[in-house]
Motif scaffolding. Sequence first.
Motif, PDB file in Angstrom:
ATOM      1  N   GLY A  77       0.848  -1.190   0.000  1.00 40.56           N
ATOM      2  CA  GLY A  77       0.000   0.000   0.000  1.00 40.56           C
ATOM      3  C   GLY A  77       0.876   1.228   0.000  1.00 40.56           C
ATOM      4  O   GLY A  77       1.424   1.620  -1.020  1.00 40.56           O
ATOM      5  N   SER A  78       1.038   1.827   1.191  1.00 37.26           N
ATOM      6  CA  SER A  78       1.931   2.980   1.288  1.00 37.26           C
ATOM      7  C   SER A  78       3.365   2.599   0.908  1.00 37.26           C
ATOM      8  O   SER A  78       4.089   3.373   0.306  1.00 37.26           O
ATOM      9  N   ASP A  79       3.763   1.352   1.247  1.00 39.33           N
ATOM     10  CA  ASP A  79       5.092   0.865   0.859  1.00 39.33           C
ATOM     11  C   ASP A  79       4.970   0.185  -0.500  1.00 39.33           C
ATOM     12  O   ASP A  79       5.123  -1.028  -0.646  1.00 39.33           O
ATOM     13  N   LEU A  80       4.691   1.022  -1.503  1.00 38.72           N
ATOM     14  CA  LEU A  80       4.361   0.502  -2.825  1.00 38.72           C
ATOM     15  C   LEU A  80       5.499  -0.315  -3.443  1.00 38.72           C
ATOM     16  O   LEU A  80       5.271  -1.304  -4.142  1.00 38.72           O
ATOM     17  N   ALA A  81       6.732   0.084  -3.161  1.00 31.85           N
ATOM     18  CA  ALA A  81       7.873  -0.569  -3.813  1.00 31.85           C
ATOM     19  C   ALA A  81       8.070  -2.016  -3.366  1.00 31.85           C
ATOM     20  O   ALA A  81       8.894  -2.729  -3.934  1.00 31.85           O
ATOM     21  N   SER A  82       7.302  -2.449  -2.368  1.00 33.62           N
ATOM     22  CA  SER A  82       7.420  -3.846  -1.955  1.00 33.62           C
ATOM     23  C   SER A  82       6.498  -4.748  -2.793  1.00 33.62           C
ATOM     24  O   SER A  82       6.268  -5.900  -2.448  1.00 33.62           O
ATOM     25  N   LEU A  83       5.984  -4.217  -3.909  1.00 36.46           N
ATOM     26  CA  LEU A  83       5.042  -4.974  -4.739  1.00 36.46           C
ATOM     27  C   LEU A  83       5.665  -6.267  -5.276  1.00 36.46           C
ATOM     28  O   LEU A  83       6.872  -6.344  -5.517  1.00 36.46           O
ATOM     29  N   LYS A  84       4.794  -7.292  -5.467  1.00 36.51           N
ATOM     30  CA  LYS A  84       5.295  -8.634  -5.776  1.00 36.51           C
ATOM     31  C   LYS A  84       4.847  -9.168  -7.133  1.00 36.51           C
ATOM     32  O   LYS A  84       5.371 -10.199  -7.583  1.00 36.51           O
ATOM     33  N   THR A  85       3.850  -8.553  -7.755  1.00 40.83           N
ATOM     34  CA  THR A  85       3.346  -9.094  -9.025  1.00 40.83           C
ATOM     35  C   THR A  85       4.509  -9.357  -9.976  1.00 40.83           C
ATOM     36  O   THR A  85       5.261  -8.448 -10.329  1.00 40.83           O
ATOM     37  N   LYS A  86       4.620 -10.626 -10.380  1.00 38.33           N
ATOM     38  CA  LYS A  86       5.811 -11.071 -11.089  1.00 38.33           C
ATOM     39  C   LYS A  86       5.644 -10.894 -12.599  1.00 38.33           C
ATOM     40  O   LYS A  86       4.589 -11.186 -13.154  1.00 38.33           O
ATOM     41  N   CYS A  87       6.677 -10.446 -13.246  1.00 42.83           N
ATOM     42  CA  CYS A  87       6.660 -10.277 -14.705  1.00 42.83           C
ATOM     43  C   CYS A  87       7.934 -10.933 -15.246  1.00 42.83           C
ATOM     44  O   CYS A  87       9.028 -10.398 -15.096  1.00 42.83           O
ATOM     45  N   GLU A  88       7.769 -12.102 -15.845  1.00 44.02           N
ATOM     46  CA  GLU A  88       8.939 -12.881 -16.282  1.00 44.02           C
ATOM     47  C   GLU A  88       9.176 -12.724 -17.772  1.00 44.02           C
ATOM     48  O   GLU A  88       8.227 -12.721 -18.579  1.00 44.02           O
ATOM     49  N   ASP A  89      10.435 -12.654 -18.137  1.00 43.87           N
ATOM     50  CA  ASP A  89      10.823 -12.582 -19.550  1.00 43.87           C
ATOM     51  C   ASP A  89      10.776 -13.980 -20.146  1.00 43.87           C
ATOM     52  O   ASP A  89      11.569 -14.855 -19.763  1.00 43.87           O
ATOM     53  N   VAL A 116      -9.877  10.134  -0.648  1.00 43.68           N
ATOM     54  CA  VAL A 116      -8.992  11.122  -1.263  1.00 43.68           C
ATOM     55  C   VAL A 116      -7.670  11.287  -0.512  1.00 43.68           C
ATOM     56  O   VAL A 116      -6.625  11.532  -1.095  1.00 43.68           O
ATOM     57  N   SER A 117      -7.734  11.148   0.830  1.00 49.75           N
ATOM     58  CA  SER A 117      -6.494  11.308   1.597  1.00 49.75           C
ATOM     59  C   SER A 117      -5.750   9.980   1.755  1.00 49.75           C
ATOM     60  O   SER A 117      -4.750   9.908   2.460  1.00 49.75           O
ATOM     61  N   ILE A 118      -6.268   8.930   1.091  1.00 52.19           N
ATOM     62  CA  ILE A 118      -5.617   7.612   1.184  1.00 52.19           C
ATOM     63  C   ILE A 118      -4.986   7.217  -0.153  1.00 52.19           C
ATOM     64  O   ILE A 118      -3.850   6.773  -0.209  1.00 52.19           O
ATOM     65  N   TYR A 119      -5.759   7.413  -1.253  1.00 56.65           N
ATOM     66  CA  TYR A 119      -5.215   6.946  -2.536  1.00 56.65           C
ATOM     67  C   TYR A 119      -4.121   7.875  -3.063  1.00 56.65           C
ATOM     68  O   TYR A 119      -3.992   9.006  -2.618  1.00 56.65           O
ATOM     69  N   GLY A 120      -3.376   7.334  -4.011  1.00 52.94           N
ATOM     70  CA  GLY A 120      -2.330   8.143  -4.647  1.00 52.94           C
ATOM     71  C   GLY A 120      -1.284   8.649  -3.670  1.00 52.94           C
ATOM     72  O   GLY A 120      -0.676   9.698  -3.879  1.00 52.94           O
ATOM     73  N   GLY A 121      -1.046   7.906  -2.595  1.00 51.42           N
ATOM     74  CA  GLY A 121      -0.111   8.381  -1.558  1.00 51.42           C
ATOM     75  C   GLY A 121      -0.913   9.039  -0.452  1.00 51.42           C
ATOM     76  O   GLY A 121      -1.513  10.096  -0.654  1.00 51.42           O
ATOM     77  N   THR A 122      -0.941   8.426   0.727  1.00 54.36           N
ATOM     78  CA  THR A 122      -1.730   8.978   1.833  1.00 54.36           C
ATOM     79  C   THR A 122      -1.162  10.338   2.256  1.00 54.36           C
ATOM     80  O   THR A 122      -0.037  10.691   1.890  1.00 54.36           O
ATOM     81  N   THR A 123      -1.952  11.046   3.039  1.00 54.64           N
ATOM     82  CA  THR A 123      -1.506  12.327   3.568  1.00 54.64           C
ATOM     83  C   THR A 123      -0.164  12.164   4.293  1.00 54.64           C
ATOM     84  O   THR A 123       0.730  13.010   4.173  1.00 54.64           O
ATOM     85  N   GLU A 124      -0.027  11.067   5.019  1.00 51.11           N
ATOM     86  CA  GLU A 124       1.199  10.835   5.789  1.00 51.11           C
ATOM     87  C   GLU A 124       2.386  10.594   4.856  1.00 51.11           C
ATOM     88  O   GLU A 124       3.487  11.094   5.091  1.00 51.11           O
TER      89      GLU A 124
END
Lengths: 402, 371
Positions: free
Chosen positions: A144-156, A377-385
Motif C-alpha cells: 500500500g503505502s510501501d508501494l515498492a514492496s510490490l510482488k506481481t511477477k513479470c517474467e521474460d 482522497v487522503s488515502i489513494y495516490g499516496g496517503t496524507t502521511e
Amino acid sequence: MATAEMTNPADALEDFRTEAAGWLAENFPKSLVGKENLLATVEGGGDSDPEAVAWKKAMGEKGWGTPTWPKAYGGGGLSYREARVLQEEMGKIGAWNPIGGMGVMMLGPTLLEFASEEQKKIHIPPICRGEIRWCQGYSEPGAGSDLASLKTKCEDKGDHWLVNGQKTWTSGGQWADWCFALVRTDTTRKHEGISFILLDMKTPGVEVKPIRMISGTSPFCETFFTDVKVPKENLVGEPGQGWTIGKRLLQHERTNLSGGGRMSRQHGPSLSDMAKRYVGTDDEGCIADTDLRMRIVRHEMAARAFQATARRVMLESKGGNISLASSILKNVGARITQERAELTLEIMGMNGLGWSGDGFSQEELGATRGWLWGKAVSIYGGTTEIQNNVIAKRILGMLDHQ
Amino acid sequence: MAVLNEEQTMLRDMARDWARTQSPVTAFRKVRDAGAAIGFDPGAFAAQAEMGWTGVIIPENYGGSDFGYLSLGLVLEETGRTLTASPLGTTTLAAASALILGGDEAQKQAWLPRIASGEAIAALAVDEGARHDPRAIAATAYKSGDGWTLSGTKVFVAEGDAAHLFVVAAQTGQGIGLFLVPGDAQGVSRVSRNMVDARSHAEIVFDKVVLGADALIGPENGAGLLDQVLDRARAGVAAEMLGLAVQAFEDTLDYLKTREQFGEILSRFQALQHRMANQFTQIELMRSVVEGALEAIDAGRDDIAEKVSLAKATACETLHLVSREMIQLHGGIGMTDEHHAGFYIKRARILENAWGNAAFHRERFARLAGY
C-alpha cells in the motif's frame, strides 16, 4: 497556432478566443449544459445520448479534450495561455470537457515523457479521442503505502512477458479496457526491480472483482493476473525503470486527481447558499448559525488559497519545470474536499445522513455518498502521511527516518 | 514564486543579496539595542533610497520607477526575512498609495518626489484604538476659513516618531476624509510607545491643527478611498510577513538538521518532519495568496478587496503558526535573547495586528462574499 508568435501575442490570443468561441458555438449542443457526468470518463455512460456522443467525438477529433498535448499524437497543440482561453470560453457557455479519466490525467503525460515513438503513436491518440479507458495497477494487498514492496511477477519468456500476481484498489477496473501496471521483473532488487507495463484487460488470465465500499458503491476492484501473456513491446522505458516512471505518473495523479485539475473546480451550489437555505439567515441576511458561518468562511478561504496555488503551479511549471508547490496540492486538495463534504453534512443535519429512498432529495443522498466516497482522497495516490514524508525528505532534505 | 519579469527578478535578487550581506538580523539587533525612538536604521533606509527602492510604486514623472506593487512586495519580502528596520513599506507603499490614488496634481508634486527620494517619510494615521477599525474614527476636520481644522488622536502610528507627513483619516461631516498633515504643523504632538518589536508605533495628537484647503486628498466622503489605501497597506504588510515566515521556517529547518538528541539528528524524527511539512504547505498557500493580492492591485482588478483580505488573513494565521513553531522547535535556546527567534515572534504579532488581524479579514471576506 503557428501564427501566434508572428503577430502581437495579445492580438493572437484574442484571435484564438474568437476562433474557439466560434467552434464551441457550432459544436457544443446547448442541451448538454449542466449534464456533465464526471464519472463517465471512468465508467463509460453517456452513450445513450446521441448529442453527448457527438460532442465527445467532436472534441476528441479537435484534440481540445487534451488541449496542450502535441498535435502529432492527437492533442490540441495549444499553448497554456490558449488552453486557458479555451477553458474560459467553455465556461461562458457551460461547455464541459468530455475527454478525461486516468488516460488523460496520468498515463498520457507519462507516455509523452517516457514512451517510445511507436508506443506514443499507438496509445496516445485513443486517449485524446476518449476511446480507451485506462486503469491503474499499482497497489497490492501487501503493498500500500510501501508501494515498492510490490510482488506481481513479470517474467521474460523470450517473445513475451508472463505476468502473475494480484493488484487491488484498481479504480474503475471493471470498466477499463487497458491497465498500466507496476510489476516486478527482478526479485533481487527492490526499487530497481520494478518495470512499467501496459496490459490489455481482455487478455486471458485477467480477472476483476469489484470491492464494495462504505459508500455502498464499488469504484475499486481486486485484479488478478494468472499467466497473463503481455507482448514485449508493451513495456515502457527500460526494464527496472518502472519505479522512476511510476513515481512521475504519481506526480501527475497528485496534481490532477485532488489537486489542480478538474477536482479543484467546485460543483453544485455554494456552501453559503446551502447554509442559508437549510439554517436560515439573521436580520442582516448572514447565515444564522454564526459558528457554522465562520467555519464555512474559513473553508472557502482555504479553497481559494488552494486554487491560487494550483494556478501558480501551472504557471511555474511551464517548460518542464516542476514547481515545488506542486508537492502540497494532494494534501491540501484532499483536506478541502473532505472539509466541504463534512460541512455539507453538517448543514443538512439528519437529512444529510439518508442512505436511500423517500424522504431525502437527490442532493442530500448525493452528499451522503460523496462524503463517504471522499474519505478515499487522503488515502489513494499516496496517503496524507506519505505526502508529508515526501515533502520532508525530498523537498526539505530532512533525513530518512527509517 | 510568481512568474516574474526580468526587472522583477533583478530587483528581487538585488534585495535578497543586500538584505543578506548589508542588513542581516544582527543589524536589527543593533537597532534594538540602541533603543532609539525612531525604531529604524537611517543608514539602511538611505541605502534603500540610493538603490531606488523608495520609488518602486511611484510614477516616473514623480521620481519613481513605476514597477508596481508586486515588485515592491518582493523587496519587502526579502528585507522582511532579515527584519530590516526601515520605514520603506509604511512611507513608500502605504502612505504613498494615498497620494497616488487620491491626490491631485499639486499634492502629488508636493510630496511624491520627496517620498520617492527617501527625503520625506510619510505615515498613515487611521486607527484610534488598539484593534484595527477603520469605521471607528472620531477625529474631526471642520471647514474653517479657506481650509480645515483637524483634531483627534491616532494610536500606534507606524513610523510616527520620524514621519514628516501624516495621512490622517478624519470625519468631515460628509463622511471620512483623508488629510495631509505635515509633521511640523502647529498642534501636532507625538508620544513614543515602546513596543515588543522595538520599532516605531507612536501616538499622535492633532490639536486644532489648521490646514489649507489643499490638505484634503480625494473627496470629503472618502471612505472608499481609505479602503483602497488600506488594502494596499495590508498587501504590503502581508509581503513583509511572507519574508518573516519563510526565514523563520528556514532557520528552524537548519536548526533541526544540526541539533542532536538521543544520538540522532532532530530532522530524522518523523514527528518533527510532519510538523515541518505542514508549515511548508501553509507557507506555499500563503505565498500564492500574498502574490495574488499584489498582482490583483497591479492589474487593477475589481476583486482587490477580497483578495487582500484573503491574503492578510492567511498571512496572519501562517506567520502565527510558523513563529510559534520556531520557538517550540528550537527549545530553550529559542527563548533566549541571544537567539533571534524572539525577534521574529515579536515582529510577527505586531504585523498580525497591523491593518486588521485574521478575524477582522475573515469577517470582511465573509461580508464581501455575501455570507
